[in-house]
Design a protein around this motif. Structure first.
Motif, PDB file in Angstrom:
ATOM      1  N   GLU A   1      38.603  41.186  52.829  1.00 28.25           N
ATOM      2  CA  GLU A   1      39.384  40.970  51.621  1.00 28.25           C
ATOM      3  C   GLU A   1      40.039  39.601  51.626  1.00 28.25           C
ATOM      4  O   GLU A   1      40.512  39.126  52.649  1.00 28.25           O
ATOM      5  CB  GLU A   1      40.465  42.058  51.548  1.00 28.25           C
ATOM      6  CG  GLU A   1      41.290  41.944  50.279  1.00 28.25           C
ATOM      7  CD  GLU A   1      42.325  43.053  50.215  1.00 28.25           C
ATOM      8  OE1 GLU A   1      42.284  43.929  51.063  1.00 28.25           O
ATOM      9  OE2 GLU A   1      43.157  42.999  49.312  1.00 28.25           O
TER      10      GLU A   1
ATOM     11  N   ILE B   1      34.052  45.690  37.165  1.00 29.33           N
ATOM     12  CA  ILE B   1      34.886  46.125  38.295  1.00 29.33           C
ATOM     13  C   ILE B   1      34.641  45.236  39.515  1.00 29.33           C
ATOM     14  O   ILE B   1      35.581  44.831  40.216  1.00 29.33           O
ATOM     15  CB  ILE B   1      34.594  47.598  38.624  1.00 29.33           C
ATOM     16  CG1 ILE B   1      35.055  48.488  37.461  1.00 29.33           C
ATOM     17  CG2 ILE B   1      35.296  48.024  39.912  1.00 29.33           C
ATOM     18  CD1 ILE B   1      34.573  49.910  37.544  1.00 29.33           C
ATOM     19  N   LYS B   2      33.386  44.904  39.749  1.00 28.61           N
ATOM     20  CA  LYS B   2      33.046  44.056  40.899  1.00 28.61           C
ATOM     21  C   LYS B   2      33.684  42.672  40.764  1.00 28.61           C
ATOM     22  O   LYS B   2      34.322  42.173  41.706  1.00 28.61           O
ATOM     23  CB  LYS B   2      31.527  43.931  41.013  1.00 28.61           C
ATOM     24  CG  LYS B   2      31.065  43.050  42.165  1.00 28.61           C
ATOM     25  CD  LYS B   2      29.553  42.943  42.186  1.00 28.61           C
ATOM     26  CE  LYS B   2      29.096  41.991  43.283  1.00 28.61           C
ATOM     27  NZ  LYS B   2      27.617  41.833  43.291  1.00 28.61           N
TER      28      LYS B   2
ATOM     29  N   CYS C   1      36.227  41.763  38.911  1.00 26.73           N
ATOM     30  CA  CYS C   1      37.696  41.860  38.970  1.00 26.73           C
ATOM     31  C   CYS C   1      38.174  42.025  40.407  1.00 26.73           C
ATOM     32  O   CYS C   1      39.214  41.473  40.792  1.00 26.73           O
ATOM     33  CB  CYS C   1      38.185  43.039  38.121  1.00 26.73           C
ATOM     34  SG  CYS C   1      38.054  42.765  36.349  1.00 26.73           S
ATOM     35  N   SER C   2      37.424  42.775  41.192  1.00 33.72           N
ATOM     36  CA  SER C   2      37.796  42.969  42.601  1.00 33.72           C
ATOM     37  C   SER C   2      37.790  41.646  43.352  1.00 33.72           C
ATOM     38  O   SER C   2      38.617  41.418  44.239  1.00 33.72           O
ATOM     39  CB  SER C   2      36.832  43.948  43.278  1.00 33.72           C
ATOM     40  OG  SER C   2      36.865  45.206  42.641  1.00 33.72           O
TER      41      SER C   2
ATOM     42  N   TRP D   1      44.448  45.293  44.414  1.00 33.50           N
ATOM     43  CA  TRP D   1      43.567  46.388  43.997  1.00 33.50           C
ATOM     44  C   TRP D   1      44.160  47.219  42.859  1.00 33.50           C
ATOM     45  O   TRP D   1      43.525  48.186  42.429  1.00 33.50           O
ATOM     46  CB  TRP D   1      43.301  47.310  45.191  1.00 33.50           C
ATOM     47  CG  TRP D   1      42.529  46.683  46.302  1.00 33.50           C
ATOM     48  CD1 TRP D   1      43.030  46.224  47.480  1.00 33.50           C
ATOM     49  CD2 TRP D   1      41.117  46.431  46.344  1.00 33.50           C
ATOM     50  NE1 TRP D   1      42.026  45.707  48.262  1.00 33.50           N
ATOM     51  CE2 TRP D   1      40.840  45.819  47.585  1.00 33.50           C
ATOM     52  CE3 TRP D   1      40.068  46.665  45.462  1.00 33.50           C
ATOM     53  CZ2 TRP D   1      39.564  45.444  47.967  1.00 33.50           C
ATOM     54  CZ3 TRP D   1      38.787  46.284  45.834  1.00 33.50           C
ATOM     55  CH2 TRP D   1      38.552  45.684  47.074  1.00 33.50           C
TER      56      TRP D   1
ATOM     57  N   VAL E   1      41.813  47.300  39.413  1.00 35.05           N
ATOM     58  CA  VAL E   1      40.494  47.946  39.516  1.00 35.05           C
ATOM     59  C   VAL E   1      40.630  49.420  39.890  1.00 35.05           C
ATOM     60  O   VAL E   1      39.854  50.257  39.429  1.00 35.05           O
ATOM     61  CB  VAL E   1      39.590  47.200  40.519  1.00 35.05           C
ATOM     62  CG1 VAL E   1      39.129  45.888  39.946  1.00 35.05           C
ATOM     63  CG2 VAL E   1      40.279  46.993  41.854  1.00 35.05           C
ATOM     64  N   ALA E   2      41.628  49.756  40.702  1.00 34.25           N
ATOM     65  CA  ALA E   2      41.801  51.153  41.118  1.00 34.25           C
ATOM     66  C   ALA E   2      42.161  52.028  39.919  1.00 34.25           C
ATOM     67  O   ALA E   2      41.560  53.097  39.701  1.00 34.25           O
ATOM     68  CB  ALA E   2      42.881  51.245  42.200  1.00 34.25           C
TER      69      ALA E   2
ATOM     70  N   THR F   1      39.295  52.000  37.106  1.00 37.14           N
ATOM     71  CA  THR F   1      38.139  52.790  37.546  1.00 37.14           C
ATOM     72  C   THR F   1      38.450  54.276  37.504  1.00 37.14           C
ATOM     73  O   THR F   1      37.601  55.083  37.099  1.00 37.14           O
ATOM     74  CB  THR F   1      37.727  52.369  38.973  1.00 37.14           C
ATOM     75  OG1 THR F   1      37.490  50.967  39.005  1.00 37.14           O
ATOM     76  CG2 THR F   1      36.481  53.107  39.415  1.00 37.14           C
TER      77      THR F   1
ATOM     78  N   LEU G   1      38.045  52.518  45.721  1.00 34.37           N
ATOM     79  CA  LEU G   1      39.070  51.604  45.223  1.00 34.37           C
ATOM     80  C   LEU G   1      40.465  52.201  45.345  1.00 34.37           C
ATOM     81  O   LEU G   1      41.427  51.496  45.676  1.00 34.37           O
ATOM     82  CB  LEU G   1      38.774  51.230  43.771  1.00 34.37           C
ATOM     83  CG  LEU G   1      37.486  50.411  43.571  1.00 34.37           C
ATOM     84  CD1 LEU G   1      37.168  50.254  42.097  1.00 34.37           C
ATOM     85  CD2 LEU G   1      37.599  49.053  44.234  1.00 34.37           C
TER      86      LEU G   1
ATOM     87  N   GLU H   1      41.552  51.885  48.968  1.00 34.62           N
ATOM     88  CA  GLU H   1      41.953  50.518  49.306  1.00 34.62           C
ATOM     89  C   GLU H   1      43.336  50.201  48.747  1.00 34.62           C
ATOM     90  O   GLU H   1      44.177  49.605  49.427  1.00 34.62           O
ATOM     91  CB  GLU H   1      40.926  49.519  48.750  1.00 34.62           C
ATOM     92  CG  GLU H   1      39.600  49.511  49.490  1.00 34.62           C
ATOM     93  CD  GLU H   1      39.757  49.091  50.942  1.00 34.62           C
ATOM     94  OE1 GLU H   1      40.515  48.148  51.223  1.00 34.62           O
ATOM     95  OE2 GLU H   1      39.136  49.731  51.810  1.00 34.62           O
ATOM     96  N   TYR H   2      43.572  50.597  47.503  1.00 34.12           N
ATOM     97  CA  TYR H   2      44.873  50.330  46.874  1.00 34.12           C
ATOM     98  C   TYR H   2      45.994  51.070  47.605  1.00 34.12           C
ATOM     99  O   TYR H   2      47.037  50.491  47.935  1.00 34.12           O
ATOM    100  CB  TYR H   2      44.825  50.761  45.411  1.00 34.12           C
ATOM    101  CG  TYR H   2      46.168  50.734  44.723  1.00 34.12           C
ATOM    102  CD1 TYR H   2      46.856  49.538  44.528  1.00 34.12           C
ATOM    103  CD2 TYR H   2      46.763  51.907  44.276  1.00 34.12           C
ATOM    104  CE1 TYR H   2      48.093  49.511  43.904  1.00 34.12           C
ATOM    105  CE2 TYR H   2      47.995  51.893  43.648  1.00 34.12           C
ATOM    106  CZ  TYR H   2      48.659  50.691  43.468  1.00 34.12           C
ATOM    107  OH  TYR H   2      49.889  50.671  42.856  1.00 34.12           O
TER     108      TYR H   2
END
Length: 651
Positions: free
Chosen positions: A2, A357-358, A360-361, A367, A370-371, A374, A398, A401-402
């Motif tokens: 990241e 989404i990709k 933006c990530s 996160w 996107v979290a 999504t 996602l 990760e967030y």
């Protein structure tokens, strides 16, 4: 890996030949970067004093953005409760409402950040907040477009109306210019007057444009007919009404008739004497060259796209958007390379959700966006076909990760628990791993963590937390707290150790600490023999204090005969029996006295076999001998009295 969004201060690293290198260490919330020096053993020199912390989620430390995380958490939890059994058609208004709630939070935080940035005296802080405003502006722009295209999924006709609202919301500088013009002494002669009128036309705000044109017509009586004709064209332009009775085909026919009328005005040179009105007429006709001449007022390719659709293709279908979007991007940017935001919006117009989404990530610095987006799209059943190669679906990946990022914050970690709860595949495992990293600074925080673990049947983590807190309390000599935590952990060995400490304290001080806890052990005293003994021994003292001597004597004897009392404590128990043996009334029966004598003899025989310690003072040894003699005398006297009493009763 990241991207890190906060760069450390620049450290000049000399060449490797001079023995200096850069080292780093991973932590739960970032990286520690430091200089290392490789020198021969005999060489001595100062080390580097600089250690830089590089955080991967710096935004969670912003007090204003924490409001974004807190408020969005409530919306997220509420979204999970929307019933699955409802048909998708009935859930659509709820999903649109949820999306608007998310956007309202973004806007509120954006406005607050803007105020702080303007009022800040520190240029660096103002710049930092300004950057955060720019990021939130981009996030809200993307989210709003996704809401229009994916969540609301507006059909042809309605689609353009939603896109117009989208552009108007994110191109608000025309309103500031309007206020400036109207507040001047002569608005029609203000240098920004025609910019305002043209901007209104570009945004399809024709009613406002007509009101502004009236001011110009009033100061040009000779051109009044020309202005009246323009007013007629603007007032006649049809807009589709989704809630009306007019069909899309009927609207299209009506719009084409109006468009032909605009074209006739251009061919007749009706506005040839006024450059500004002719420009407006060309915009109404959808002339691409004229539209591109207004780049400064349009400012973005997607504004150009929506204006072009408004005046050329008002009944555009969602499936046709990608063609117009790509051509507008190419025409507007010409040779310039598109920015990441342009690529994201283009992917949205192409209905490529996963690319949105990709991108933006990659482009955004955390996160959060996107979290949550999504998750909402997944509830709309728009992501079901997309699974990752390593098991978890995109939504869950996602969210994990967030939530993992939130766990690095001293208070936001509590929000992360709910996110893990709603990740059915790996959420529980992640929570088990992350909860162990929470710093148990206070008992209050430890109880919060413990309650979370108990509610989720995380027995291993419950035991671990209780052991940590019990050990910490024991180190601070807080025996009551240590015992309480060891009982919650159901740790028999540790409970035995603490019970021993309680008994040692009693032997040295003659009193118990934390009586409330010991008095209310209840079934918990069965956790270990030593804890059982502690609870029962305290019960003996209560009975004695209440002068219930017979019951106290019976309990004392049972403690010795059951062998749950530690051998080292037998002398204390026998000493406690002395006052009962000295009572005028016989408390111990003959049989009970014999049992006490047996215990005393067993104790003295074991003491005799043990060689005296050279460190033990002679005075202590003499005291023990005196105690034994007193006990023997008291037991003999009590035995005689008990035999006489029992013989008399029998007679």
């Amino acid at each position: 890996m990241e991207e890190v969004d906060v760069e450390p201060a620049v450290t000049n690293i000399p060449a490797a030949g001079q023995g200096k290198h850069l080292g780093f260490a991973w932590g739960p919330g970032g990286i520690l970067v430091y200089e290392t020096h490789h020198q021969p053993k005999e060489a001595k020199g100062p080390g580097s004093p600089y250690i830089h912390e590089v955080r991967k989620d710096e935004d969670i430390y912003s007090p204003i953005l924490r409001k974004l995380f807190n408020e969005s958490h409530h919306i997220f939890v509420g979204l999970q409760t929307i019933r699955d059994e409802l048909p998708s058609k009935n859930k659509k208004p709820q999903f649109v409402s949820v999306s608007k709630n998310y956007r309202s939070i973004i806007r509120a935080c954006m406005e607050e950040l803007q105020q702080v940035a303007v009022s800040s005296q520190d240029a660096e802080v103002a710049s930092q907040y300004g950057d955060q405003v720019s990021i939130l502006l981009a996030i809200e722009l993307i989210w709003n477009l996704c809401e229009v295209l994916f969540i609301d999924a507006a059909p042809a006709g309605s689609l353009l109306l939603h896109l117009l609202d989208w552009v108007r919301l994110h191109k608000a500088d025309v309103d500031e210019k309007t206020r400036e013009v109207l507040q001047s002494e002569s608005p029609a002669e203000h240098h920004n007057y025609w910019d305002v009128v043209v901007s209104y036309v570009l945004q399809g705000r024709l009613e406002e444009a007509r009101q502004m044109l009236v001011k110009q017509a009033n100061i040009q009586p000779a051109a009044r007919n020309m202005y009246k004709l323009m007013d007629t064209l603007l007032s006649k332009m049809p807009f589709y009404n989704p809630s009306g009775t007019q069909t899309l085909t009927e609207f299209d026919v009506k719009w084409r008739h109006w468009h032909e009328e605009v074209d006739r005005c251009l061919q007749d040179n009706s506005f040839a004497s006024s450059q500004h009105l002719e420009t407006i007429c060309k915009i109404l006709a959808g002339d691409e060259d004229t539209l591109l001449e207004q780049k400064d007022l349009l400012s973005t390719w997607y504004h150009f796209l929506v204006t072009r659709l408004l005046y050329c293709h008002p009944t555009v279908k969602p499936t046709e958007l990608h063609y117009y979007a790509q051509s507008c991007l190419t025409m507007f940017l010409e040779t310039s390379a598109p920015e990441p935001l342009d690529s994201i919006l283009l992917a949205a117009f192409e209905f490529d959700i996963h690319q949105v989404i990709k991108d933006c990530s990659i482009a955004l610095n955390n996160w959060w966006f996107v979290a949550h987006l999504t998750d909402l799209l997944d509830h709309c059943n728009l992501l079901q076909s997309h699974n990752l190669h390593f098991g978890s679906n995109l939504r869950e990946f996602l969210l994990l990760e967030y939530a993992s990022g939130l766990f690095t914050h001293h208070s936001l970690w509590q929000l992360a628990v709910d996110y893990f709860d709603h990740c059915p595949e790996f959420g529980h495992v992640y929570l088990e791993l992350q909860i162990e990293r929470v710093s148990l600074d206070t008992e209050r925080k430890a109880l919060k963590v413990l309650r979370i673990c108990e509610q989720r049947q995380m027995s291993e983590q419950v035991r671990s937390i209780c052991k940590i807190m019990a050990m910490r309390a024991l180190k601070n000599n807080r025996l009551g707290s240590a015992l309480s935590w060891s009982i919650r952990a159901k740790d028999a060995a540790f409970a035995t150790l603490i019970s021993e400490r309680f008994l040692q304290d009693y032997c040295s001080k003659g009193t118990f600490s934390d009586l409330d806890l010991i008095d209310n052990l209840g079934p918990a005293m069965l956790l270990s023999d030593r804890l059982t003994f502690l609870g029962k021994y305290r019960e003996f003292h209560k009975l004695y204090g209440e002068k219930r001597f017979t019951e106290a004597a019976k309990l004392l004897l049972s403690l010795m005969m059951a062998k749950i009392a530690p051998r080292s404590f037998w002398m204390t128990l026998l000493t406690d029996a002395l006052p009962l043996l000295e009572q005028k009334e016989v408390i111990f029966s003959a049989d009970q006295t014999y049992e006490l004598m047996c215990c005393l003899e067993e104790l003295t025989s074991s003491l005799n076999k043990t060689a005296p310690s050279p460190d033990q003072p002679m005075q202590d040894e003499d005291i023990e001998v005196t105690k034994v003699e007193l006990l023997r005398l008291a037991l003999a006297r009590n035995l005689a009295m008990a035999i006489v009493k029992e013989g008399t009763v029998e007679a």
